[in-house]
Design a protein around this motif. Structure first.
Motif, PDB file in Angstrom:
ATOM      1  N   TYR A  10      21.502  -3.790 -24.039  1.00  0.00           N
ATOM      2  CA  TYR A  10      20.566  -4.887 -24.280  1.00  0.00           C
ATOM      3  C   TYR A  10      21.203  -6.204 -23.864  1.00  0.00           C
ATOM      4  O   TYR A  10      22.414  -6.372 -23.945  1.00  0.00           O
ATOM      5  N   ALA A  13      18.623 -13.275 -24.869  1.00  0.00           N
ATOM      6  CA  ALA A  13      17.589 -14.028 -24.154  1.00  0.00           C
ATOM      7  C   ALA A  13      18.200 -14.836 -23.014  1.00  0.00           C
ATOM      8  O   ALA A  13      17.645 -14.879 -21.910  1.00  0.00           O
ATOM      9  N   TYR A  28       9.969 -15.426 -21.632  1.00  0.00           N
ATOM     10  CA  TYR A  28       8.973 -15.398 -22.699  1.00  0.00           C
ATOM     11  C   TYR A  28       7.583 -15.091 -22.155  1.00  0.00           C
ATOM     12  O   TYR A  28       6.793 -14.406 -22.804  1.00  0.00           O
ATOM     13  N   ALA A  31       7.372 -11.383 -21.589  1.00  0.00           N
ATOM     14  CA  ALA A  31       7.260 -10.681 -22.879  1.00  0.00           C
ATOM     15  C   ALA A  31       5.869 -10.868 -23.478  1.00  0.00           C
ATOM     16  O   ALA A  31       5.273  -9.909 -23.971  1.00  0.00           O
ATOM     17  N   ARG A  37       9.500  -5.857 -23.188  1.00  0.00           N
ATOM     18  CA  ARG A  37       9.515  -5.777 -24.651  1.00  0.00           C
ATOM     19  C   ARG A  37      10.766  -6.478 -25.150  1.00  0.00           C
ATOM     20  O   ARG A  37      11.797  -6.467 -24.492  1.00  0.00           O
ATOM     21  N   SER A  38      10.633  -7.096 -26.311  1.00  0.00           N
ATOM     22  CA  SER A  38      11.814  -7.695 -26.932  1.00  0.00           C
ATOM     23  C   SER A  38      12.051  -6.997 -28.265  1.00  0.00           C
ATOM     24  O   SER A  38      11.129  -6.443 -28.861  1.00  0.00           O
ATOM     25  N   TYR A  39      13.293  -7.036 -28.688  1.00  0.00           N
ATOM     26  CA  TYR A  39      13.704  -6.336 -29.902  1.00  0.00           C
ATOM     27  C   TYR A  39      14.447  -7.320 -30.796  1.00  0.00           C
ATOM     28  O   TYR A  39      15.293  -8.077 -30.326  1.00  0.00           O
ATOM     29  N   ARG A  47      16.321 -12.422 -30.200  1.00  0.00           N
ATOM     30  CA  ARG A  47      15.706 -11.248 -29.592  1.00  0.00           C
ATOM     31  C   ARG A  47      16.639 -10.680 -28.533  1.00  0.00           C
ATOM     32  O   ARG A  47      17.420 -11.399 -27.916  1.00  0.00           O
ATOM     33  N   TYR A  49      16.713  -7.864 -25.085  1.00  0.00           N
ATOM     34  CA  TYR A  49      15.878  -7.298 -24.034  1.00  0.00           C
ATOM     35  C   TYR A  49      16.646  -6.166 -23.380  1.00  0.00           C
ATOM     36  O   TYR A  49      17.831  -6.311 -23.087  1.00  0.00           O
TER      37      TYR A  49
END
Length: 80
Positions: A10, A13, A28, A31, A37-39, A47, A49
């Protein structure tokens, strides 16, 4: 520095934005439009990615014509 969780890499940002050209706004936007998708990272607002999704998106961007030649509707539905 990338983070690995359960064998999946991952990016933060900032790292993901840099890979996409340096703008967090672009990250952004991808997303919010469902292109990435962001986690959530921990309990804060940070977040993460998936690095493989960022790489795939940069490949798509490299393979497509310049923005002024892309039909916006086809880009938004993912066919461009």
């Amino acid at each position: 520095m990338p983070v690995t969780v359960d064998g999946v890499e991952y990016l933060s940002a900032d790292e993901a934005a840099e890979a996409l050209g340096g703008k967090r706004e672009a990250l952004y936007a991808y997303a919010s439009r469902g292109r990435l998708r962001s986690y959530r990272r921990g309990t804060g607002r940070a977040r993460l990615y998936r690095a493989d999704e960022i790489r795939a998106l940069t490949q798509i961007r490299a393979d497509r014509p310049p923005d002024h030649l892309v039909d916006v509707a086809s880009f938004m539905d993912g066919s461009a």
